[in-house]
Design a protein around this motif. Structure first.
Motif, PDB file in Angstrom:
ATOM      1  N   GLY A 173      -4.644   8.454  -3.235  1.00  0.00           N
ATOM      2  CA  GLY A 173      -5.018   9.507  -3.980  1.00  0.00           C
ATOM      3  C   GLY A 173      -5.291  11.066  -3.249  1.00  0.00           C
ATOM      4  N   LYS A 223       1.427  -1.188   0.140  1.00  0.00           N
ATOM      5  CA  LYS A 223       0.209   0.374  -0.031  1.00  0.00           C
ATOM      6  C   LYS A 223       1.040   1.413   0.259  1.00  0.00           C
ATOM      7  CE  LYS A 223      -2.477   2.999   0.089  1.00  0.00           C
ATOM      8  NZ  LYS A 223      -3.031   3.835   1.412  1.00  0.00           N
ATOM      9  N   GLU A 272       0.466  10.301  -1.218  1.00  0.00           N
ATOM     10  CA  GLU A 272       1.332  11.708  -0.708  1.00  0.00           C
ATOM     11  C   GLU A 272       2.814  11.322  -1.410  1.00  0.00           C
ATOM     12  OE1 GLU A 272      -0.018  12.625   3.292  1.00  0.00           O
ATOM     13  OE2 GLU A 272      -1.138  13.644   2.071  1.00  0.00           O
ATOM     14  N   GLY A 290     -14.206   1.440  -3.934  1.00  0.00           N
ATOM     15  CA  GLY A 290     -15.830   1.454  -5.031  1.00  0.00           C
ATOM     16  C   GLY A 290     -17.147   2.094  -4.247  1.00  0.00           C
ATOM     17  N   ASN A 291     -16.562   1.842  -2.930  1.00  0.00           N
ATOM     18  CA  ASN A 291     -17.620   2.754  -2.002  1.00  0.00           C
ATOM     19  C   ASN A 291     -16.527   3.736  -1.133  1.00  0.00           C
ATOM     20  OD1 ASN A 291     -19.379   0.590  -1.962  1.00  0.00           O
ATOM     21  ND2 ASN A 291     -17.840  -0.650  -0.761  1.00  0.00           N
ATOM     22  N   PHE A 345     -14.574   5.118   1.946  1.00  0.00           N
ATOM     23  CA  PHE A 345     -14.064   3.792   2.754  1.00  0.00           C
ATOM     24  C   PHE A 345     -12.678   5.201   2.654  1.00  0.00           C
ATOM     25  CE2 PHE A 345     -17.422   1.411   2.984  1.00  0.00           C
ATOM     26  CZ  PHE A 345     -17.171   0.351   4.224  1.00  0.00           C
ATOM     27  N   GLY A 396     -11.630  13.045  -0.114  1.00  0.00           N
ATOM     28  CA  GLY A 396     -13.000  13.514   0.087  1.00  0.00           C
ATOM     29  C   GLY A 396     -13.423  14.547   1.719  1.00  0.00           C
TER      30      GLY A 396
HETATM   31  N1  UDP Z   1     -12.178   6.454  -0.571  1.00  0.00           N
HETATM   32  C1  UDP Z   1     -13.045   6.556  -1.292  1.00  0.00           C
HETATM   33  N2  UDP Z   1     -13.599   4.951  -1.175  1.00  0.00           N
HETATM   34  C2  UDP Z   1     -12.365   4.020  -0.976  1.00  0.00           C
HETATM   35  C3  UDP Z   1     -10.838   3.821  -0.775  1.00  0.00           C
HETATM   36  C4  UDP Z   1     -10.493   5.399  -0.939  1.00  0.00           C
HETATM   37  O1  UDP Z   1     -14.165   7.026  -1.455  1.00  0.00           O
HETATM   38  O2  UDP Z   1     -12.508   2.787  -0.562  1.00  0.00           O
HETATM   39  C5  UDP Z   1     -11.893   8.014  -1.537  1.00  0.00           C
HETATM   40  C6  UDP Z   1     -11.830   8.498  -0.398  1.00  0.00           C
HETATM   41  O3  UDP Z   1     -12.393  10.231   0.021  1.00  0.00           O
HETATM   42  C7  UDP Z   1     -10.183   9.090  -0.246  1.00  0.00           C
HETATM   43  C8  UDP Z   1      -9.871   9.152  -1.388  1.00  0.00           C
HETATM   44  O4  UDP Z   1     -10.083   8.572  -1.753  1.00  0.00           O
HETATM   45  O5  UDP Z   1     -10.191  10.619   1.333  1.00  0.00           O
HETATM   46  C9  UDP Z   1      -8.276   9.153  -1.353  1.00  0.00           C
HETATM   47  O6  UDP Z   1      -7.890   8.006  -0.757  1.00  0.00           O
HETATM   48  P1  UDP Z   1      -6.762   8.037   0.345  1.00  0.00           P
HETATM   49  O7  UDP Z   1      -7.670   9.298   0.981  1.00  0.00           O
HETATM   50  O8  UDP Z   1      -7.104   6.570   1.073  1.00  0.00           O
HETATM   51  O9  UDP Z   1      -5.700   7.991   0.190  1.00  0.00           O
HETATM   52  P2  UDP Z   1      -3.924   8.314   0.656  1.00  0.00           P
HETATM   53  O10 UDP Z   1      -4.598   9.026   1.975  1.00  0.00           O
HETATM   54  O11 UDP Z   1      -4.143   6.839   0.704  1.00  0.00           O
HETATM   55  O12 UDP Z   1      -2.850   8.903   0.078  1.00  0.00           O
END
Ligand code: UDP
Length: 238
Positions: A55, A13, A17, A137-138, A141, A61
């Protein structure tokens, strides 16, 4: 003493960032290329590797950028951001000669494969790296939860969480000078001490399925390969 694990199949994973390098936003191609090379080196040892990429370097989100938007709607934008990162990583891996497939939890037929568990497993058996995009996909989360879920579905021996620090500390090592790095923690310790390694949903999935989580510094070149040999600095959550 730390035992020497040997992992046959792992899920790595990487947070969004981690792909920014020195930038404040988006992708740094050199950083992406460096991580891809580390993955290629591990694949060369014939270990099976799949990836979940966050992301957060593009959109989160619950961030200010969402500006009061409906949470579910903002989360979909976040999931789309992970697809962009996945495609960038696929390119970087293919430049390193590693066959790679992207599977999205939100079907996007023109861009990548849909997530199909059995097909993903087959890809890995053939030595291909599978990048799982669009999180679970949800909405509501995180990609950490997606990582725990996919690692369990793929029967991975461990979930490797590449972060910006080389493990889980008693306090933020960038702020507190005598912060100590834990060698090993239990899932319950992480949950009860509210250690911000991964969200509670991810830790719970790992705990229910006896999936070890290894936290290490993805920025250190070669760290991924070292962790695969059971060497280097990391924290094991079991
Ligand atoms: N996200 C979501 N459902 C998921 C995974 C990700 O809605 O199953 C959205 C959520 O808005 C999240 C964004 O995608 O803030 C980016 O993912 P995440 O914050 O986990 O990324 P990371 O912190 O690992 O860069």
């Amino acid at each position: 003493a730390q035992t020497k694990p040997h992992y046959r199949r792992v899920l790595l994973k990487i947070s969004g960032e981690a792909l920014m390098g020195k930038r404040d936003y988006g992708l740094d191609t050199e950083t992406v290329a460096a991580i891809a090379q580390d993955v290629a080196d591990v694949v060369a040892t014939r270990a099976e590797v799949c990836l979940v990429i966050g992301g957060g370097n593009i959109f989160r989100g619950i961030s200010g950028a969402a500006g009061g938007m409906d949470r579910a709607q903002a989360d979909y934008i976040g999931m789309l951001a992970t697809v962009m990162n996945a495609l960038a990583m696929q390119s970087a891996l293919e430049k390193c000669g590693v066959p790679t497939r992207v599977q999205s939890a939100i079907p996007m037929a023109a861009v990548c494969e849909p997530y199909i568990r059995r097909r993903a497993e087959r890809h890995m058996e053939k030595g291909r790296v599978v990048i799982f995009a669009a999180g679970t996909g949800n909405p509501f989360f995180t990609t950490d939860t997606a990582a725990a879920l996919r690692a369990t579905e793929m029967k991975c021996d461990a979930l490797l969480k590449g972060t910006q620090v080389d493990g889980v500390y008693s306090a933020d090592p960038r702020k507190v000078a005598d912060a100590e790095r834990y060698q090993e923690l239990s899932y319950l310790e992480v949950l009860s001490r509210d250690l911000t390694v991964m969200d509670a949903a991810a830790i719970s999935i790992a705990r229910e399925n006896d999936l070890p989580i290894i936290v290490f510094n993805i920025r250190a070149p070669g760290a991924f390969a070292a962790v695969m040999r059971g060497e280097g600095k990391f924290t094991r959550i079991v």
